[in-house]
Design an enzyme around this catalytic site. Structure first.
Site, mmCIF file in Angstrom:
data_model
loop_
_atom_site.group_PDB
_atom_site.id
_atom_site.type_symbol
_atom_site.label_atom_id
_atom_site.label_comp_id
_atom_site.label_asym_id
_atom_site.label_seq_id
_atom_site.Cartn_x
_atom_site.Cartn_y
_atom_site.Cartn_z
ATOM 1 N N CYS A 144 -5.855 -48.463 7.978
ATOM 2 C CA CYS A 144 -5.899 -47.068 8.431
ATOM 3 C C CYS A 144 -5.463 -46.093 7.340
ATOM 4 O O CYS A 144 -5.693 -44.890 7.453
ATOM 5 C CB CYS A 144 -5.010 -46.876 9.652
ATOM 6 S SG CYS A 144 -5.459 -47.897 11.045
ATOM 7 N N ASN A 182 -7.363 -44.241 17.973
ATOM 8 C CA ASN A 182 -7.096 -44.511 16.563
ATOM 9 C C ASN A 182 -8.403 -44.942 15.885
ATOM 10 O O ASN A 182 -8.905 -46.036 16.145
ATOM 11 C CB ASN A 182 -6.039 -45.622 16.476
ATOM 12 C CG ASN A 182 -5.691 -45.988 15.053
ATOM 13 O OD1 ASN A 182 -6.368 -45.608 14.107
ATOM 14 N ND2 ASN A 182 -4.626 -46.757 14.900
ATOM 15 N N HIS A 189 -1.617 -39.668 10.593
ATOM 16 C CA HIS A 189 -2.560 -40.641 11.143
ATOM 17 C C HIS A 189 -2.485 -40.610 12.665
ATOM 18 O O HIS A 189 -1.400 -40.605 13.247
ATOM 19 C CB HIS A 189 -2.203 -42.034 10.605
ATOM 20 C CG HIS A 189 -3.015 -43.132 11.205
ATOM 21 N ND1 HIS A 189 -4.374 -43.042 11.393
ATOM 22 C CD2 HIS A 189 -2.658 -44.366 11.660
ATOM 23 C CE1 HIS A 189 -4.814 -44.159 11.940
ATOM 24 N NE2 HIS A 189 -3.795 -44.980 12.110
HETATM 25 O O1 UT7 Z 1 -2.884 -47.734 12.620
HETATM 26 C C1 UT7 Z 1 -1.873 -48.574 13.078
HETATM 27 C C2 UT7 Z 1 -2.399 -49.269 14.288
HETATM 28 N N1 UT7 Z 1 -1.468 -49.700 15.255
HETATM 29 C C3 UT7 Z 1 -0.586 -48.922 15.929
HETATM 30 O O2 UT7 Z 1 -0.394 -47.776 15.679
HETATM 31 C C4 UT7 Z 1 0.125 -49.583 17.067
HETATM 32 C C5 UT7 Z 1 1.595 -49.253 17.123
HETATM 33 N N2 UT7 Z 1 2.164 -49.719 18.369
HETATM 34 C C6 UT7 Z 1 2.039 -49.024 19.524
HETATM 35 O O3 UT7 Z 1 1.417 -47.979 19.537
HETATM 36 C C7 UT7 Z 1 2.687 -49.563 20.771
HETATM 37 O O4 UT7 Z 1 3.518 -50.642 20.424
HETATM 38 C C8 UT7 Z 1 1.664 -50.023 21.847
HETATM 39 C C9 UT7 Z 1 0.947 -48.808 22.419
HETATM 40 C C10 UT7 Z 1 0.670 -51.001 21.255
HETATM 41 C C11 UT7 Z 1 2.391 -50.723 22.994
HETATM 42 O O5 UT7 Z 1 3.366 -49.839 23.540
HETATM 43 P P1 UT7 Z 1 4.830 -50.377 23.849
HETATM 44 O O6 UT7 Z 1 5.573 -49.275 24.503
HETATM 45 O O7 UT7 Z 1 5.378 -50.952 22.561
HETATM 46 O O8 UT7 Z 1 4.545 -51.492 24.913
HETATM 47 P P2 UT7 Z 1 4.917 -53.036 24.852
HETATM 48 O O9 UT7 Z 1 4.087 -53.744 23.827
HETATM 49 O O10 UT7 Z 1 6.398 -53.153 24.765
HETATM 50 O O11 UT7 Z 1 4.438 -53.504 26.273
HETATM 51 C C12 UT7 Z 1 5.052 -53.051 27.471
HETATM 52 C C13 UT7 Z 1 4.337 -53.681 28.646
HETATM 53 C C14 UT7 Z 1 4.131 -55.192 28.491
HETATM 54 O O12 UT7 Z 1 4.341 -55.785 29.750
HETATM 55 P P3 UT7 Z 1 5.712 -56.584 30.039
HETATM 56 O O13 UT7 Z 1 5.739 -57.684 29.026
HETATM 57 O O14 UT7 Z 1 6.801 -55.566 29.856
HETATM 58 O O15 UT7 Z 1 5.515 -57.036 31.444
HETATM 59 C C15 UT7 Z 1 2.688 -55.306 28.124
HETATM 60 O O16 UT7 Z 1 2.120 -56.542 28.532
HETATM 61 O O17 UT7 Z 1 3.041 -53.126 28.793
HETATM 62 C C16 UT7 Z 1 2.074 -54.160 28.883
HETATM 63 N N3 UT7 Z 1 0.824 -53.692 28.310
HETATM 64 C C17 UT7 Z 1 -0.097 -53.026 29.021
HETATM 65 N N4 UT7 Z 1 -0.142 -52.639 30.292
HETATM 66 C C18 UT7 Z 1 -1.213 -51.952 30.703
HETATM 67 C C19 UT7 Z 1 0.406 -53.801 27.024
HETATM 68 N N5 UT7 Z 1 -0.792 -53.213 26.899
HETATM 69 C C20 UT7 Z 1 -1.121 -52.720 28.117
HETATM 70 C C21 UT7 Z 1 -2.225 -52.006 28.592
HETATM 71 N N6 UT7 Z 1 -2.224 -51.640 29.894
HETATM 72 N N7 UT7 Z 1 -3.267 -51.646 27.805
#
Ligand code: UT7
Length: 337
Positions: free
Chosen positions: A118, A287, A257
């Site tokens: 990215c 993104n 970004h």
């Molecule tokens: O250019 C760089 C590219 N990448 C990025 O910028 C990504 C950077 N990371 C992020 O933006 C965030 O970490 C995410 C948006 C990917 C995830 O957000 P988070 O607040 O860190 O959530 P998490 O990974 O801690 O997940 C929380 C919960 C999990 O469930 P449990 O384990 O707490 O029961 C996930 O399984 O949310 C669940 N989850 C979802 N639920 C509904 C993960 N993805 C989804 C989804 N819909 N799409």
């Protein structure tokens, strides 16, 4: 790498293109176990664009490039350098840049792709700047774009909801005043496994097994990338501002970004940049990887925010893990012939 720029080189044309097909969060919730509420709350994304089946990266890059060249008043034949920042070129080779050069009639141009996830657009702009500053090129076309929809696992809600397709382009020219003040680029390869595409390269060539194991799709440790992103958006911006003798208060327009609104808000808070100075379009595009900053630049211009003399700070971060900032004093006019 951190460097103060020493030539009057600026962006003289901007173009952008996003595919027509809009995919909303509700559309995704029909494909996987997710919801509009979760996606908006955790990322700020409401919809993204997805390329048509017959559109490859060069098909997105071409209209963006044409628009940027038209705005700059540069015929394709005058372009002598084309850099396309992407991780989803039409194919491994030839480069998307070579395809684009042919389509634009840029017969005298050196043309190549650049891979920095990215952050690719910021790396490519810095490189285009360097080529012009060194006198190795006169009119550079720099494109950032990706068709990430082709390398997403549409059964993986942790990644599929975050990304979209799009491309943007800028023309770099010598100008009479203003232009780029400095760049800061970095890479931490030890973080590579946090965001990667396991197969299809020379380490794990495509095979029936790699396909069966879904290794041709993006793998990401979201939480680790989130921590990295919030850290480097701040440190990279601070470094480039300090190197150029500027402070956050001098910044008129901040283009981070567009990965996640929480990352953007966190970085802006830490830096002390007020909301009205930030360009945000992540809610409409998700993104778009290398397309993110040039798409946001195009939006900023359309909204009349890129005024003559405005100090514009751009910072990208992504796979590698990589990061990169550029600081530019906007020159609406003043291109030297
Ligand atoms: O250019 C760089 C590219 N990448 C990025 O910028 C990504 C950077 N990371 C992020 O933006 C965030 O970490 C995410 C948006 C990917 C995830 O957000 P988070 O607040 O860190 O959530 P998490 O990974 O801690 O997940 C929380 C919960 C999990 O469930 P449990 O384990 O707490 O029961 C996930 O399984 O949310 C669940 N989850 C979802 N639920 C509904 C993960 N993805 C989804 C989804 N819909 N799409």
């Amino acid at each position: 790498m951190i460097a103060q720029a020493n030539g009057t080189i600026s962006i003289t044309g901007i173009g952008a293109y996003a595919p027509e097909r809009v995919v909303t969060n509700d559309d995704l919730s029909e494909l996987m176990d997710t919801s509009d509420e979760w996606i908006v709350e955790r990322t700020g994304i409401r919809e993204r664009r997805v390329a048509a089946d017959d559109q490859a990266l060069s098909d997105l890059a071409l209209p963006a490039a044409r628009a940027a060249l038209e705005q700059a008043g540069t015929p394709g034949a005058d372009v002598d350098l084309i850099i396309v920042a992407t991780v989803t070129a039409d194919m491994a080779f030839p480069s998307a840049a070579a395809i684009l050069a042919d389509e634009l009639g840029a017969d005298e141009a050196g043309a190549y792709d650049l891979s920095a996830g990215c952050t690719g657009f910021m790396y490519a702009v810095a490189q285009g700047y360097g080529m012009l500053a060194a006198g190795l090129a006169r009119h550079a076309l720099v494109v950032g774009g990706d068709v990430l929809s082709r390398i997403l696992d549409w059964s993986d809600r942790r990644t599929a909801v975050l990304f979209g397709d799009g491309a943007g382009a800028v023309v770099l020219d010598r100008v009479s005043e203003g232009g780029f003040l400095g760049f800061e680029l970095g890479a931490d390869g030890s973080g590579g496994p946090q965001l990667y595409l396991p197969a299809g390269g020379s380490r794990a060539p495509a095979s029936a097994e790699t396909v069966a194991e879904r290794k041709h799709f993006v793998q990401m440790n979201g939480r680790e990338v989130f921590k990295f992103a919030t850290r480097v958006l701040v440190s990279s911006a601070e470094k480039v501002l300090a190197e150029c003798g500027k402070t956050v208060d001098d910044v008129d327009v901040y283009i981070p970004h567009q990965a996640n609104i929480r990352i953007i808000d966190h970085a802006a808070d830490k830096l002390g940049i007020p909301k009205e100075k930030i360009v945000v379009n992540v809610e409409r595009y998700g993104n778009t990887s290398s397309g993110s900053i040039p798409l946001a630049l195009a939006d900023a211009q359309a909204e009349g925010r890129l005024q003559d003399g405005a100090l514009v700070l751009m910072t990208g971060m992504g796979a590698g893990l990589t990061w990169g900032s550029g600081l530019i004093e906007w020159t609406a006019n003043g291109r030297t012939p």
